[in-house]
Scaffold this motif. Structure first.
Motif, PDB file in Angstrom:
ATOM      1  N   UNK A   7      78.925  64.716 -34.912  1.00 29.11           N
ATOM      2  CA  UNK A   7      79.893  64.035 -34.068  1.00 29.11           C
ATOM      3  C   UNK A   7      80.103  62.592 -34.518  1.00 29.11           C
ATOM      4  N   UNK A   8      79.036  61.848 -34.719  1.00 27.43           N
ATOM      5  CA  UNK A   8      79.150  60.456 -35.138  1.00 27.43           C
ATOM      6  C   UNK A   8      79.714  60.324 -36.550  1.00 27.43           C
ATOM      7  N   UNK A   9      79.441  61.287 -37.403  1.00 25.39           N
ATOM      8  CA  UNK A   9      80.028  61.271 -38.746  1.00 25.39           C
ATOM      9  C   UNK A   9      81.540  61.452 -38.690  1.00 25.39           C
ATOM     10  N   UNK A  14      87.008  59.037 -38.929  1.00 28.44           N
ATOM     11  CA  UNK A  14      88.294  58.761 -38.287  1.00 28.44           C
ATOM     12  C   UNK A  14      88.544  57.260 -38.240  1.00 28.44           C
ATOM     13  N   UNK A  15      87.531  56.477 -37.902  1.00 30.01           N
ATOM     14  CA  UNK A  15      87.686  55.023 -37.864  1.00 30.01           C
ATOM     15  C   UNK A  15      87.982  54.442 -39.245  1.00 30.01           C
ATOM     16  N   UNK A  16      87.342  54.972 -40.265  1.00 27.48           N
ATOM     17  CA  UNK A  16      87.607  54.514 -41.636  1.00 27.48           C
ATOM     18  C   UNK A  16      89.048  54.835 -42.020  1.00 27.48           C
ATOM     19  N   UNK A  20      92.081  52.293 -42.994  1.00 23.71           N
ATOM     20  CA  UNK A  20      92.782  52.458 -44.262  1.00 23.71           C
ATOM     21  C   UNK A  20      94.294  52.508 -44.053  1.00 23.71           C
ATOM     22  N   UNK A  21      94.751  53.252 -43.054  1.00 18.02           N
ATOM     23  CA  UNK A  21      96.187  53.323 -42.776  1.00 18.02           C
ATOM     24  C   UNK A  21      96.737  51.981 -42.313  1.00 18.02           C
ATOM     25  N   UNK A  22      95.936  51.234 -41.569  1.00 22.01           N
ATOM     26  CA  UNK A  22      96.354  49.907 -41.137  1.00 22.01           C
ATOM     27  C   UNK A  22      96.488  48.973 -42.345  1.00 22.01           C
TER      28      UNK A  22
END
Length: 50
Positions: A7-9, A14-16, A20-22
């Motif tokens: 789950x944490x992975x 998703x946060x990475x 990256x998209x930002x």
């Protein structure tokens, strides 16, 4: 592999990807209002703080 680790992975990946998209949006997309890339425009600097 435990469910918690998985789950944490997934959350970390998703946060990475959001970061990256930002970064792509900040460096390469053009502001519609000023016709310059967002990092040179300055009208959307608040997005980088999210």
């Amino acid at each position: 592999m435990s469910r918690e680790f998985l789950f944490f992975s997934i959350v970390a990946l998703i946060l990475v990807e959001v970061t990256h998209l930002k970064w792509i949006w900040w460096n390469y997309w053009v502001c519609r209002k000023h016709a310059r890339v967002h990092k040179e425009c300055g009208c959307s600097r608040w997005v980088m703080f999210l």
